[in-house]
Design an enzyme around this catalytic site. Structure first.
Site, PDB file in Angstrom:
ATOM      1  N   HIS A 136      12.990  -2.417  -0.299  1.00  0.00           N
ATOM      2  CA  HIS A 136      12.287  -1.738  -1.398  1.00  0.00           C
ATOM      3  C   HIS A 136      13.146  -0.571  -1.895  1.00  0.00           C
ATOM      4  O   HIS A 136      13.768   0.131  -1.099  1.00  0.00           O
ATOM      5  CB  HIS A 136      10.917  -1.249  -0.931  1.00  0.00           C
ATOM      6  CG  HIS A 136      10.036  -0.858  -2.076  1.00  0.00           C
ATOM      7  ND1 HIS A 136      10.200   0.330  -2.752  1.00  0.00           N
ATOM      8  CD2 HIS A 136       9.032  -1.524  -2.701  1.00  0.00           C
ATOM      9  CE1 HIS A 136       9.316   0.383  -3.738  1.00  0.00           C
ATOM     10  NE2 HIS A 136       8.601  -0.733  -3.735  1.00  0.00           N
ATOM     11  N   GLY A 179       1.936  -2.409  -6.197  1.00  0.00           N
ATOM     12  CA  GLY A 179       1.762  -1.118  -5.541  1.00  0.00           C
ATOM     13  C   GLY A 179       0.413  -0.522  -5.890  1.00  0.00           C
ATOM     14  O   GLY A 179      -0.615  -0.872  -5.301  1.00  0.00           O
ATOM     15  N   GLY A 180       0.413   0.368  -6.888  1.00  0.00           N
ATOM     16  CA  GLY A 180      -0.791   1.118  -7.262  1.00  0.00           C
ATOM     17  C   GLY A 180      -2.049   0.266  -7.400  1.00  0.00           C
ATOM     18  O   GLY A 180      -3.118   0.627  -6.890  1.00  0.00           O
ATOM     19  N   TRP A 237       0.830  -1.223   0.000  1.00  0.00           N
ATOM     20  CA  TRP A 237       0.000   0.000   0.000  1.00  0.00           C
ATOM     21  C   TRP A 237       0.854   1.258   0.000  1.00  0.00           C
ATOM     22  O   TRP A 237       0.347   2.331  -0.273  1.00  0.00           O
ATOM     23  CB  TRP A 237      -0.927   0.006   1.213  1.00  0.00           C
ATOM     24  CG  TRP A 237      -2.045  -0.998   1.165  1.00  0.00           C
ATOM     25  CD1 TRP A 237      -2.281  -1.936   0.183  1.00  0.00           C
ATOM     26  CD2 TRP A 237      -3.092  -1.177   2.139  1.00  0.00           C
ATOM     27  NE1 TRP A 237      -3.388  -2.661   0.489  1.00  0.00           N
ATOM     28  CE2 TRP A 237      -3.913  -2.225   1.680  1.00  0.00           C
ATOM     29  CE3 TRP A 237      -3.410  -0.556   3.349  1.00  0.00           C
ATOM     30  CZ2 TRP A 237      -5.030  -2.658   2.402  1.00  0.00           C
ATOM     31  CZ3 TRP A 237      -4.513  -0.985   4.060  1.00  0.00           C
ATOM     32  CH2 TRP A 237      -5.316  -2.027   3.594  1.00  0.00           C
ATOM     33  N   LYS A 238       2.126   1.122   0.378  1.00  0.00           N
ATOM     34  CA  LYS A 238       3.025   2.292   0.499  1.00  0.00           C
ATOM     35  C   LYS A 238       2.412   3.302   1.478  1.00  0.00           C
ATOM     36  O   LYS A 238       1.757   2.892   2.429  1.00  0.00           O
ATOM     37  CB  LYS A 238       3.304   2.892  -0.881  1.00  0.00           C
ATOM     38  CG  LYS A 238       3.867   1.845  -1.845  1.00  0.00           C
ATOM     39  CD  LYS A 238       4.452   2.412  -3.097  1.00  0.00           C
ATOM     40  CE  LYS A 238       4.971   1.274  -3.972  1.00  0.00           C
ATOM     41  NZ  LYS A 238       5.634   1.749  -5.184  1.00  0.00           N
TER      42      LYS A 238
HETATM   43  P1  PGA Z   1       3.676  -0.319  -8.629  1.00  0.00           P
HETATM   44  O1  PGA Z   1       4.645  -0.534  -7.355  1.00  0.00           O
HETATM   45  O2  PGA Z   1       2.880  -1.569  -8.776  1.00  0.00           O
HETATM   46  O3  PGA Z   1       2.821   0.875  -8.255  1.00  0.00           O
HETATM   47  O4  PGA Z   1       4.560  -0.059  -9.798  1.00  0.00           O
HETATM   48  C1  PGA Z   1       5.245  -1.770  -7.102  1.00  0.00           C
HETATM   49  C2  PGA Z   1       6.097  -1.658  -5.858  1.00  0.00           C
HETATM   50  O5  PGA Z   1       6.792  -0.650  -5.700  1.00  0.00           O
HETATM   51  O6  PGA Z   1       6.095  -2.565  -4.997  1.00  0.00           O
END
Ligand code: PGA
Length: 253
Positions: free
Chosen positions: A96, A235-236, A10-11
């Site tokens: 990461h 991520g997104g 989710w960041k």
């Molecule tokens: P993203 O990010 O799917 O938004 O490109 C992947 C990640 O950084 O784990």
């Protein structure tokens, strides 16, 4: 048979309430239709305890996005591996590229985090991957091998069982530019070869290697069809339950 995994990252997104709503929606979707792979959601620290409780008896495992490189004590603002574990989380993402780049996490710092996470019974999703500049210079293999050597290849074969590798080319993260399935497969096979050199072919065969970087429901089936790609770190597309479910469903195709 090695594990197939789709893990969300989710960041720094979602308030506690938004995160609970997202986890609830995903849980309901996966109750209605069982996944063909392990599903992990890695959330900010503040969501962990609540989301772990909410998903306790479900197919969803929960992970943190980071943990401290110190065990405990006077480190204002840090969250230890023991604290992460105490929430009910099973996993932690380490290495990461955003942590390496923006928070200057060196291979030595990451090695300390890896050791503490394992001592505290967490499984690790360890990220590696090259920048655009490194890809253009053709040194992506050296970069990946060096990142493994710097922080995880000191582990014993027994400890290695708790490691999942995520190959995330930095130029593909959040950019909409995915590595082609062929490009990704090439590096995944190389990473597996590196693991085999250190731990033997059998251990390498059991190691899950995830792809990350603009992975979405539309490209996941092609990526996951490759022999050395065992799932994704997302991520997104993990921020909306239907998008994330679409990637999980790629394992049904
Ligand atoms: P993203 O990010 O799917 O938004 O490109 C992947 C990640 O950084 O784990």
């Amino acid at each position: 048979m090695r594990k197939k995994i789709v893990a969300g990252n989710w960041k720094m997104n979602k308030t506690l309430q938004e995160g609970v709503a997202l986890a609830t929606e995903l849980k309901e979707m996966l109750e209605a239709e069982k996944p063909n792979c392990e599903v992990v959601i890695c959330t900010p620290f503040i969501h962990l305890a609540t989301v772990a409780e909410l998903t306790k008896d479900s197919v969803i495992a929960v992970g943190a996005e980071n943990c401290a490189d110190k065990a405990s004590g006077a480190y204002t603002g840090e969250v230890s591996a023991a604290m992460v574990k105490s929430t009910g989380a099973e996993y932690v993402i380490l290495g990461h590229s955003e942590r390496r780049e923006y928070y200057r996490e060196t291979p030595e710092i990451l090695k300390a985090k890896v050791d503490l996470a394992l001592e505290n019974g967490l499984k690790i999703i360890f990220c590696i991957g090259e920048s655009l500049d490194e890809r253009e210079k053709g040194v992506q293999e050296t970069v990946c091998r060096t990142e493994l050597e710097g922080s995880v290849f000191h582990l014993t074969p027994e400890q290695w069982k708790q490691i999942v590798i995520a190959y995330e080319p930095i130029w593909a993260i959040g950019t909409g530019k995915t590595a082609s399935a062929e490009q990704a497969e090439e590096i995944h096979a190389f990473i597996r070869k590196c693991v085999a050199e250190v731990y033997g072919a059998e251990v390498a065969e059991e190691t899950s290697i995830l792809y990350g970087g603009s992975c979405k429901a539309s490209n996941a089936p092609e990526l996951f069809a490759k022999p050395d790609i065992d799932g994704g770190l997302i991520g997104g597309a993990s921020l909306k339950a239907p998008d994330f479910k679409g990637i999980i469903d790629a394992w049904k195709k």
